[in-house]
Write a protein that holds these residues in place. Structure first.
Motif, PDB file in Angstrom:
ATOM      1  N   THR A  69      59.688  67.146  58.974  1.00  0.00           N
ATOM      2  CA  THR A  69      59.074  68.039  57.983  1.00  0.00           C
ATOM      3  C   THR A  69      60.109  68.985  57.389  1.00  0.00           C
ATOM      4  N   ILE A  70      60.920  69.574  58.244  1.00  0.00           N
ATOM      5  CA  ILE A  70      61.957  70.500  57.763  1.00  0.00           C
ATOM      6  C   ILE A  70      62.952  69.779  56.863  1.00  0.00           C
ATOM      7  N   ALA A  71      63.412  68.615  57.292  1.00  0.00           N
ATOM      8  CA  ALA A  71      64.413  67.875  56.516  1.00  0.00           C
ATOM      9  C   ALA A  71      63.882  67.479  55.149  1.00  0.00           C
ATOM     10  N   VAL A  72      62.651  67.011  55.090  1.00  0.00           N
ATOM     11  CA  VAL A  72      62.078  66.561  53.823  1.00  0.00           C
ATOM     12  C   VAL A  72      61.863  67.739  52.877  1.00  0.00           C
ATOM     13  N   GLU A  73      61.415  68.868  53.420  1.00  0.00           N
ATOM     14  CA  GLU A  73      61.188  70.038  52.565  1.00  0.00           C
ATOM     15  C   GLU A  73      62.502  70.593  52.025  1.00  0.00           C
ATOM     16  N   LEU A  74      63.516  70.673  52.862  1.00  0.00           N
ATOM     17  CA  LEU A  74      64.799  71.195  52.398  1.00  0.00           C
ATOM     18  C   LEU A  74      65.494  70.237  51.433  1.00  0.00           C
ATOM     19  N   ALA A  75      65.200  68.951  51.535  1.00  0.00           N
ATOM     20  CA  ALA A  75      65.868  67.956  50.699  1.00  0.00           C
ATOM     21  C   ALA A  75      65.282  67.853  49.293  1.00  0.00           C
ATOM     22  N   LEU A  76      64.064  68.341  49.075  1.00  0.00           N
ATOM     23  CA  LEU A  76      63.427  68.131  47.773  1.00  0.00           C
ATOM     24  C   LEU A  76      64.249  68.653  46.595  1.00  0.00           C
ATOM     25  N   PRO A  77      64.744  69.889  46.598  1.00  0.00           N
ATOM     26  CA  PRO A  77      65.510  70.336  45.419  1.00  0.00           C
ATOM     27  C   PRO A  77      66.720  69.447  45.126  1.00  0.00           C
ATOM     28  N   PHE A  78      67.368  68.961  46.170  1.00  0.00           N
ATOM     29  CA  PHE A  78      68.530  68.098  45.977  1.00  0.00           C
ATOM     30  C   PHE A  78      68.104  66.706  45.517  1.00  0.00           C
ATOM     31  N   ALA A  79      66.967  66.245  45.994  1.00  0.00           N
ATOM     32  CA  ALA A  79      66.462  64.937  45.568  1.00  0.00           C
ATOM     33  C   ALA A  79      66.085  64.954  44.096  1.00  0.00           C
ATOM     34  N   ILE A  80      65.501  66.055  43.649  1.00  0.00           N
ATOM     35  CA  ILE A  80      65.121  66.172  42.241  1.00  0.00           C
ATOM     36  C   ILE A  80      66.353  66.078  41.343  1.00  0.00           C
ATOM     37  N   TRP A  86      66.012  56.223  43.831  1.00  0.00           N
ATOM     38  CA  TRP A  86      65.418  55.906  45.131  1.00  0.00           C
ATOM     39  C   TRP A  86      65.362  57.134  46.025  1.00  0.00           C
ATOM     40  N   VAL A  87      66.288  58.093  45.822  1.00  0.00           N
ATOM     41  CA  VAL A  87      66.270  59.321  46.620  1.00  0.00           C
ATOM     42  C   VAL A  87      65.041  60.156  46.256  1.00  0.00           C
ATOM     43  N   ARG A  88      64.769  60.289  44.944  1.00  0.00           N
ATOM     44  CA  ARG A  88      63.580  61.040  44.506  1.00  0.00           C
ATOM     45  C   ARG A  88      62.306  60.381  45.009  1.00  0.00           C
ATOM     46  N   LYS A  89      62.240  59.055  44.857  1.00  0.00           N
ATOM     47  CA  LYS A  89      61.030  58.335  45.258  1.00  0.00           C
ATOM     48  C   LYS A  89      60.815  58.415  46.765  1.00  0.00           C
ATOM     49  N   THR A 121      54.830  65.629  40.196  1.00  0.00           N
ATOM     50  CA  THR A 121      55.504  66.160  39.010  1.00  0.00           C
ATOM     51  C   THR A 121      57.021  66.079  39.145  1.00  0.00           C
ATOM     52  N   CYS A 122      57.503  65.871  40.364  1.00  0.00           N
ATOM     53  CA  CYS A 122      58.946  65.846  40.599  1.00  0.00           C
ATOM     54  C   CYS A 122      59.585  64.505  40.270  1.00  0.00           C
ATOM     55  N   LEU A 123      58.773  63.498  39.992  1.00  0.00           N
ATOM     56  CA  LEU A 123      59.313  62.191  39.601  1.00  0.00           C
ATOM     57  C   LEU A 123      59.481  62.143  38.087  1.00  0.00           C
ATOM     58  N   ARG A 124      60.453  61.390  37.638  1.00  0.00           N
ATOM     59  CA  ARG A 124      60.708  61.240  36.210  1.00  0.00           C
ATOM     60  C   ARG A 124      59.893  60.076  35.655  1.00  0.00           C
ATOM     61  N   ASP A 125      59.828  59.982  34.330  1.00  0.00           N
ATOM     62  CA  ASP A 125      59.097  58.893  33.681  1.00  0.00           C
ATOM     63  C   ASP A 125      59.645  57.525  34.082  1.00  0.00           C
ATOM     64  N   ASP A 126      60.962  57.417  34.167  1.00  0.00           N
ATOM     65  CA  ASP A 126      61.579  56.147  34.574  1.00  0.00           C
ATOM     66  C   ASP A 126      61.170  55.752  35.987  1.00  0.00           C
ATOM     67  N   ASP A 127      61.004  56.750  36.850  1.00  0.00           N
ATOM     68  CA  ASP A 127      60.567  56.463  38.223  1.00  0.00           C
ATOM     69  C   ASP A 127      59.174  55.846  38.222  1.00  0.00           C
ATOM     70  N   TYR A 128      58.290  56.390  37.404  1.00  0.00           N
ATOM     71  CA  TYR A 128      56.933  55.842  37.329  1.00  0.00           C
ATOM     72  C   TYR A 128      56.930  54.442  36.724  1.00  0.00           C
ATOM     73  N   ARG A 129      57.773  54.211  35.722  1.00  0.00           N
ATOM     74  CA  ARG A 129      57.854  52.872  35.127  1.00  0.00           C
ATOM     75  C   ARG A 129      58.352  51.847  36.143  1.00  0.00           C
ATOM     76  N   SER A 130      59.359  52.211  36.926  1.00  0.00           N
ATOM     77  CA  SER A 130      59.882  51.261  37.917  1.00  0.00           C
ATOM     78  C   SER A 130      58.863  51.025  39.033  1.00  0.00           C
ATOM     79  N   LEU A 131      58.120  52.057  39.397  1.00  0.00           N
ATOM     80  CA  LEU A 131      57.060  51.866  40.402  1.00  0.00           C
ATOM     81  C   LEU A 131      55.970  50.940  39.864  1.00  0.00           C
ATOM     82  N   ALA A 132      55.627  51.084  38.595  1.00  0.00           N
ATOM     83  CA  ALA A 132      54.618  50.212  37.996  1.00  0.00           C
ATOM     84  C   ALA A 132      55.108  48.769  37.964  1.00  0.00           C
ATOM     85  N   ARG A 133      56.383  48.557  37.641  1.00  0.00           N
ATOM     86  CA  ARG A 133      56.954  47.202  37.654  1.00  0.00           C
ATOM     87  C   ARG A 133      56.904  46.605  39.055  1.00  0.00           C
TER      88      ARG A 133
END
Length: 170
Positions: A69-80, A86-89, A121-133
């Motif tokens: 939980t700690i690692a995932v929460e601290l990593a979000l700003p850097f993942a964005i 794949w890091v954001r997703k 909201t932290c995912l980009r449009d391209d991320d959603y398109r690749s997930l849909a594919r």
């Protein structure tokens, strides 16, 4: 322009929220020791599942969940800010898993749904398109070509129940 500014501010606020939550957890003695989830599972004010309480009694599982939980929460700003999608997703998926766990184990459904919406909201449009594919590709692999969950046009429910295919015998 206002929409983009509002979207940016939502993502910024979500990143600050998670980073602050992770920071406060990492500085807390119970979270550092890995026993916070054990104590949380013993709070009687929430609707806890018995399986969750039993699972958090295991020292290894409770500690792993705390540190995860700690690692995932601290990593979000850097993942964005990461250039690798794949890091954001992966980080967003991990956060959603945390909030699904909160909904199921603690009964905080409204909170979990609200935070999952903020995570998305932290995912980009391209991320959603690749997930849909990827979902389309997965569906094509799992479903045979021409298969439809709906019956063929003109077939009666009685014929469907009887297993008839609606084609007249020659």
């Amino acid at each position: 322009m206002l929409h983009n500014l509002a979207a940016f501010l939502i993502v910024f606020q979500t990143a600050v929220l998670y980073f602050a939550a992770g920071y406060w957890k990492i500085t807390g003695k119970m979270w550092q020791d890995g026993v916070a989830m054990y104590y949380i599972s013993r709070i009687t004010g929430f609707q806890m599942s018995a399986a969750y309480t039993h699972l958090m009694s295991n020292a290894y599982v409770g500690t792993a969940v705390c540190y995860f939980t700690i690692a995932v929460e601290l990593a979000l700003p850097f993942a964005i800010l990461s250039a690798r999608p794949w890091v954001r997703k992966a980080n967003t998926l991990a956060l959603e898993a945390v909030h699904v766990g909160i909904m199921v184990c603690m009964g905080l459904v409204c909170f979990g749904l609200l935070m999952i919406g903020a995570d998305c909201t932290c995912l980009r449009d391209d991320d959603y398109r690749s997930l849909a594919r990827r979902l389309r590709t997965l569906k094509e692999r799992l479903m045979p070509r021409g298969w439809s969950p709906l019956p063929a046009r003109g077939m009666s429910p009685v014929a469907i129940a009887a297993g008839q295919d609606g084609v007249a015998d020659a």
